[in-house]
Design a protein around this motif. Structure first.
Motif, PDB file in Angstrom:
ATOM      1  N   THR A  90     -12.389 -10.254 -15.132  1.00  0.00           N
ATOM      2  CA  THR A  90     -11.730  -9.548 -16.328  1.00  0.00           C
ATOM      3  C   THR A  90     -11.380  -8.107 -16.250  1.00  0.00           C
ATOM      4  OG1 THR A  90     -13.657  -9.024 -17.599  1.00  0.00           O
ATOM      5  CG2 THR A  90     -12.776 -11.271 -17.763  1.00  0.00           C
ATOM      6  N   SER A  91     -11.498  -7.538 -14.942  1.00  0.00           N
ATOM      7  CA  SER A  91     -11.225  -6.018 -14.887  1.00  0.00           C
ATOM      8  C   SER A  91      -9.801  -6.045 -14.173  1.00  0.00           C
ATOM      9  CB  SER A  91     -12.263  -5.447 -13.908  1.00  0.00           C
ATOM     10  OG  SER A  91     -13.526  -5.570 -14.374  1.00  0.00           O
ATOM     11  N   TYR A  92      -9.598  -4.702 -14.051  1.00  0.00           N
ATOM     12  CA  TYR A  92      -8.235  -4.129 -13.520  1.00  0.00           C
ATOM     13  C   TYR A  92      -8.326  -3.332 -12.235  1.00  0.00           C
ATOM     14  CZ  TYR A  92      -5.485  -5.301 -17.888  1.00  0.00           C
ATOM     15  OH  TYR A  92      -4.851  -5.958 -18.889  1.00  0.00           O
ATOM     16  N   TYR A  93      -7.418  -3.698 -11.429  1.00  0.00           N
ATOM     17  CA  TYR A  93      -7.726  -3.226  -9.904  1.00  0.00           C
ATOM     18  C   TYR A  93      -6.513  -2.417  -9.388  1.00  0.00           C
ATOM     19  CZ  TYR A  93     -11.815  -6.076 -10.050  1.00  0.00           C
ATOM     20  OH  TYR A  93     -12.989  -6.595 -10.516  1.00  0.00           O
ATOM     21  N   ALA A  94      -6.608  -1.380  -8.831  1.00  0.00           N
ATOM     22  CA  ALA A  94      -5.430  -0.718  -7.930  1.00  0.00           C
ATOM     23  C   ALA A  94      -5.172  -1.361  -6.497  1.00  0.00           C
ATOM     24  CB  ALA A  94      -5.476   0.781  -8.133  1.00  0.00           C
ATOM     25  N   HIS A  95      -4.439  -1.900  -6.329  1.00  0.00           N
ATOM     26  CA  HIS A  95      -4.168  -2.543  -4.998  1.00  0.00           C
ATOM     27  C   HIS A  95      -2.933  -1.859  -4.149  1.00  0.00           C
ATOM     28  CE1 HIS A  95      -6.534  -6.035  -5.988  1.00  0.00           C
ATOM     29  NE2 HIS A  95      -5.863  -6.064  -6.999  1.00  0.00           N
TER      30      HIS A  95
ATOM     31  N   ASP B 107      -0.208  -2.085  -0.613  1.00  0.00           N
ATOM     32  CA  ASP B 107       0.698  -2.946  -0.051  1.00  0.00           C
ATOM     33  C   ASP B 107       0.316  -4.160   0.913  1.00  0.00           C
ATOM     34  OD1 ASP B 107       2.352  -1.960  -2.203  1.00  0.00           O
ATOM     35  OD2 ASP B 107       3.308  -0.893  -0.654  1.00  0.00           O
ATOM     36  N   THR B 108      -1.043  -3.844   1.380  1.00  0.00           N
ATOM     37  CA  THR B 108      -1.538  -4.683   2.410  1.00  0.00           C
ATOM     38  C   THR B 108      -2.828  -5.097   2.435  1.00  0.00           C
ATOM     39  OG1 THR B 108      -2.184  -2.609   3.808  1.00  0.00           O
ATOM     40  CG2 THR B 108      -0.017  -3.555   4.071  1.00  0.00           C
ATOM     41  N   LEU B 109      -3.233  -6.208   3.202  1.00  0.00           N
ATOM     42  CA  LEU B 109      -4.546  -6.668   3.059  1.00  0.00           C
ATOM     43  C   LEU B 109      -5.716  -5.635   2.980  1.00  0.00           C
ATOM     44  CD1 LEU B 109      -6.564  -9.205   2.546  1.00  0.00           C
ATOM     45  CD2 LEU B 109      -6.351  -9.478   5.007  1.00  0.00           C
ATOM     46  N   ASP B 110      -5.715  -4.897   3.705  1.00  0.00           N
ATOM     47  CA  ASP B 110      -6.552  -3.830   3.899  1.00  0.00           C
ATOM     48  C   ASP B 110      -6.659  -2.919   2.745  1.00  0.00           C
ATOM     49  OD1 ASP B 110      -4.481  -2.494   4.733  1.00  0.00           O
ATOM     50  OD2 ASP B 110      -5.490  -1.434   6.481  1.00  0.00           O
ATOM     51  N   THR B 111      -5.801  -2.800   2.028  1.00  0.00           N
ATOM     52  CA  THR B 111      -5.918  -1.699   0.769  1.00  0.00           C
ATOM     53  C   THR B 111      -5.728  -2.496  -0.371  1.00  0.00           C
ATOM     54  OG1 THR B 111      -3.331  -1.799   0.659  1.00  0.00           O
ATOM     55  CG2 THR B 111      -4.351  -0.214   1.815  1.00  0.00           C
ATOM     56  N   PHE B 112      -6.117  -3.863  -0.466  1.00  0.00           N
ATOM     57  CA  PHE B 112      -6.453  -4.729  -1.495  1.00  0.00           C
ATOM     58  C   PHE B 112      -7.947  -4.233  -1.876  1.00  0.00           C
ATOM     59  CE2 PHE B 112      -3.540  -8.482  -0.327  1.00  0.00           C
ATOM     60  CZ  PHE B 112      -2.579  -7.644  -0.726  1.00  0.00           C
ATOM     61  N   GLU B 113      -8.033  -3.705  -3.334  1.00  0.00           N
ATOM     62  CA  GLU B 113      -9.384  -3.396  -3.766  1.00  0.00           C
ATOM     63  C   GLU B 113     -10.416  -4.487  -4.149  1.00  0.00           C
ATOM     64  OE1 GLU B 113     -12.744  -2.000  -4.303  1.00  0.00           O
ATOM     65  OE2 GLU B 113     -10.925  -0.358  -3.942  1.00  0.00           O
ATOM     66  N   ARG B 114     -11.564  -4.737  -3.517  1.00  0.00           N
ATOM     67  CA  ARG B 114     -12.461  -5.826  -3.677  1.00  0.00           C
ATOM     68  C   ARG B 114     -13.307  -5.524  -4.916  1.00  0.00           C
ATOM     69  NH1 ARG B 114      -9.111  -6.028   1.170  1.00  0.00           N
ATOM     70  NH2 ARG B 114      -9.966  -7.688   2.635  1.00  0.00           N
ATOM     71  N   ARG B 115     -13.695  -4.471  -5.024  1.00  0.00           N
ATOM     72  CA  ARG B 115     -14.720  -4.507  -5.978  1.00  0.00           C
ATOM     73  C   ARG B 115     -14.732  -3.304  -7.044  1.00  0.00           C
ATOM     74  NH1 ARG B 115     -16.948  -5.404  -1.119  1.00  0.00           N
ATOM     75  NH2 ARG B 115     -18.742  -6.884  -0.897  1.00  0.00           N
ATOM     76  N   ARG B 116     -14.071  -2.233  -6.791  1.00  0.00           N
ATOM     77  CA  ARG B 116     -13.915  -1.113  -7.727  1.00  0.00           C
ATOM     78  C   ARG B 116     -13.077  -1.461  -8.795  1.00  0.00           C
ATOM     79  NH1 ARG B 116     -13.691   3.836  -3.653  1.00  0.00           N
ATOM     80  NH2 ARG B 116     -12.396   2.284  -2.883  1.00  0.00           N
ATOM     81  N   ALA B 117     -13.228  -1.436  -9.950  1.00  0.00           N
ATOM     82  CA  ALA B 117     -12.413  -1.774 -10.964  1.00  0.00           C
ATOM     83  C   ALA B 117     -12.028  -0.467 -11.394  1.00  0.00           C
ATOM     84  CB  ALA B 117     -13.016  -2.510 -12.008  1.00  0.00           C
ATOM     85  N   LEU B 118     -10.881  -0.307 -12.204  1.00  0.00           N
ATOM     86  CA  LEU B 118     -10.479   0.903 -12.652  1.00  0.00           C
ATOM     87  C   LEU B 118     -11.075   1.166 -14.187  1.00  0.00           C
ATOM     88  CD1 LEU B 118      -6.318   0.204 -12.433  1.00  0.00           C
ATOM     89  CD2 LEU B 118      -7.691   2.121 -10.926  1.00  0.00           C
ATOM     90  N   GLN B 119     -11.140   2.387 -14.381  1.00  0.00           N
ATOM     91  CA  GLN B 119     -11.933   2.674 -15.605  1.00  0.00           C
ATOM     92  C   GLN B 119     -10.973   2.171 -16.754  1.00  0.00           C
ATOM     93  OE1 GLN B 119     -13.382   6.640 -15.219  1.00  0.00           O
ATOM     94  NE2 GLN B 119     -15.244   5.993 -14.307  1.00  0.00           N
ATOM     95  N   THR B 120      -9.586   2.508 -16.858  1.00  0.00           N
ATOM     96  CA  THR B 120      -8.749   2.200 -17.637  1.00  0.00           C
ATOM     97  C   THR B 120      -7.565   1.374 -16.980  1.00  0.00           C
ATOM     98  OG1 THR B 120      -7.613   4.484 -17.419  1.00  0.00           O
ATOM     99  CG2 THR B 120      -9.288   3.957 -19.243  1.00  0.00           C
ATOM    100  N   PRO B 121      -7.020   0.519 -17.493  1.00  0.00           N
ATOM    101  CA  PRO B 121      -7.637  -0.157 -18.614  1.00  0.00           C
ATOM    102  C   PRO B 121      -8.872  -0.893 -18.366  1.00  0.00           C
ATOM    103  CG  PRO B 121      -5.219  -0.971 -18.030  1.00  0.00           C
ATOM    104  CD  PRO B 121      -5.869  -0.230 -16.958  1.00  0.00           C
ATOM    105  N   THR B 122      -9.647  -0.768 -19.681  1.00  0.00           N
ATOM    106  CA  THR B 122     -11.052  -1.547 -19.501  1.00  0.00           C
ATOM    107  C   THR B 122     -10.704  -3.052 -19.305  1.00  0.00           C
ATOM    108  OG1 THR B 122     -10.949  -1.726 -22.002  1.00  0.00           O
ATOM    109  CG2 THR B 122     -12.036   0.275 -20.993  1.00  0.00           C
ATOM    110  N   PRO B 123     -12.046  -3.654 -18.861  1.00  0.00           N
ATOM    111  CA  PRO B 123     -11.824  -5.143 -18.903  1.00  0.00           C
ATOM    112  C   PRO B 123     -11.392  -5.846 -20.033  1.00  0.00           C
ATOM    113  CG  PRO B 123     -13.843  -4.239 -17.719  1.00  0.00           C
ATOM    114  CD  PRO B 123     -13.270  -2.874 -18.606  1.00  0.00           C
TER     115      PRO B 123
END
Length: 375
Positions: A209-214, A216-232
């Motif tokens: 239910t969280s938001y992530y900043a990714h 353009d490539t697989l190695d830059t897809f964020e796996r764990r660290r969610a953005l603080q805003t927007p909130t989940p």
């Protein structure tokens, strides 16, 4: 009241005023969060000239519970995936049969809804009318099973091909498509063996239910660290919202969805469902192919670019698979891809207007696949 296939109509917005050629969107929900999670689309229906029907899968409120005989087709989930080849093969066949049965139920439910609720057929000239069938998240398993087997099912009171205009796979993760995980950090809380089954479910709810900043490539897809805003999304739901959108028992340890998801992941059920849904029979002898009338139905992948990393990864792999099939002359379904900018896995709750548009726009408004090698 449950439909012929045992599903339940959670809500029907009804025919829009003054229209008899409207499009009907039918929604099949995901894991734990049921048809109520699509409730923010309902107030938009009349202004958009569409009808919205929210369905509950079996084991969810109002729908028919699975019988003991049906549950017996879902293999037990061990603490760690089995390495016994015979056990894996038998379990895979059991689950594939289980999902074929679920596809038939959905097919029967659609037929009944068309007849009893007077759903308009597709108008080929104006591309209005008909059904846009949407499956969100885990519902991909139901829709890929439907596409795999739909040509086998008998035509009843109506020919559904005259009604189904588009099938939408909404924010589907790579694991639900059966794509192999990358070697580098293939994170998913459900696959974290350091957690108990109950801990994995809690971790998944926060993660999904969280938001992530990714990038353009697989190695830059964020796996764990969610953005603080927007909130989940779940943090912005009131207790009343949660009660109206979620039903936890099927997703808890021992529940049907829990066992279907883990069993399908561990036993390799998802790859043959994706392949059966997307690859078409090849005519080598000039004969009419089975299911020819379903060959040209549009399959759309809608994704939020701030969703969990498996969603942009799935978009990337699906795009490549479709392009490779076209390049190699392999018969493949008509695939369109639509990106909802800024949306997470709960786009229909946080971005209802944009999400409804993603389901309804014509293919010309979707992404040009060959120009989208990354994101």
């Amino acid at each position: 009241m449950a439909t012929a296939g045992g599903l339940y109509v959670h809500h029907d917005s009804g025919a829009p005023e003054g229209r008899d050629d409207y499009t009907t969107l039918m929604f099949v929900h995901g894991y734990i969060w049921h048809g109520g999670s699509y409730s923010k689309l309902i107030p938009l229906a009349n202004a958009q000239g569409v009808r919205i029907i929210l369905l509950h899968r079996r084991d969810y409120p109002g729908a028919t519970p699975y019988t003991a005989e049906e549950r017996a087709l879902i293999p037990p989930v061990p603490d760690r995936p089995s390495t016994d080849e015979n056990e894996v093969r038998e379990g895979k066949q059991m689950l594939l049969k289980f999902m074929r049965d679920r596809a038939l139920e959905l097919y029967q439910a659609l037929e009944e809804l068309v007849v009893k609720r007077n759903i308009p057929a597709v108008s080929p000239e104006s591309q209005t009318g008909g059904i846009v069938l949407v499956g969100w998240s885990m519902a991909a398993t139901w829709l890929t099973a439907l596409l795999t087997h739909i040509a086998e099912f008998p035509i009843g009171a109506v020919n559904l091909r005259d009604y189904v205009r588009r099938i939408v796979l909404s924010d589907i993760t790579s694991c639900l498509f059966g794509y192999p995980y990358p070697k580098e950090d293939p994170y998913n809380p459900f696959a974290d063996l350091s957690l108990s089954h109950a801990e994995r479910i809690n971790a998944f709810a926060a993660w999904a239910t969280s938001y992530y900043a990714h990038g353009d490539t697989l190695d830059t897809f964020e796996r764990r660290r969610a953005l603080q805003t927007p909130t989940p999304t779940v943090q912005n739901m009131t207790p009343e919202d949660l009660a109206a959108t979620a039903h936890f028992p099927p997703g808890l340890v021992g529940g049907s969805d829990w066992a279907i998801f883990l069993g399908s992941s561990n036993l390799g059920v998802y790859p043959p469902l994706r392949e059966g849904a997307l690859y078409l029979s090849e005519d080598t002898e000039g004969k009419k192919l089975e299911g020819d009338e379903w060959r040209d139905v549009e399959v759309r992948f809608v994704w939020g670019d701030r969703s969990i990393w498996e969603v942009p990864y799935a978009a990337q792999l699906l795009r490549k698979e479709a392009d490779d099939a076209e390049k190699n002359g392999t018969p493949f379904r008509k695939i369109t891809i639509y990106r909802v900018h800024g949306a997470n896995h709960f786009a229909h709750w946080d971005y209802p207007e944009e999400t409804l548009r993603a389901y309804l726009v014509g293919p010309q408004d979707c992404e040009p696949r060959r120009q989208m090698s990354g994101l």
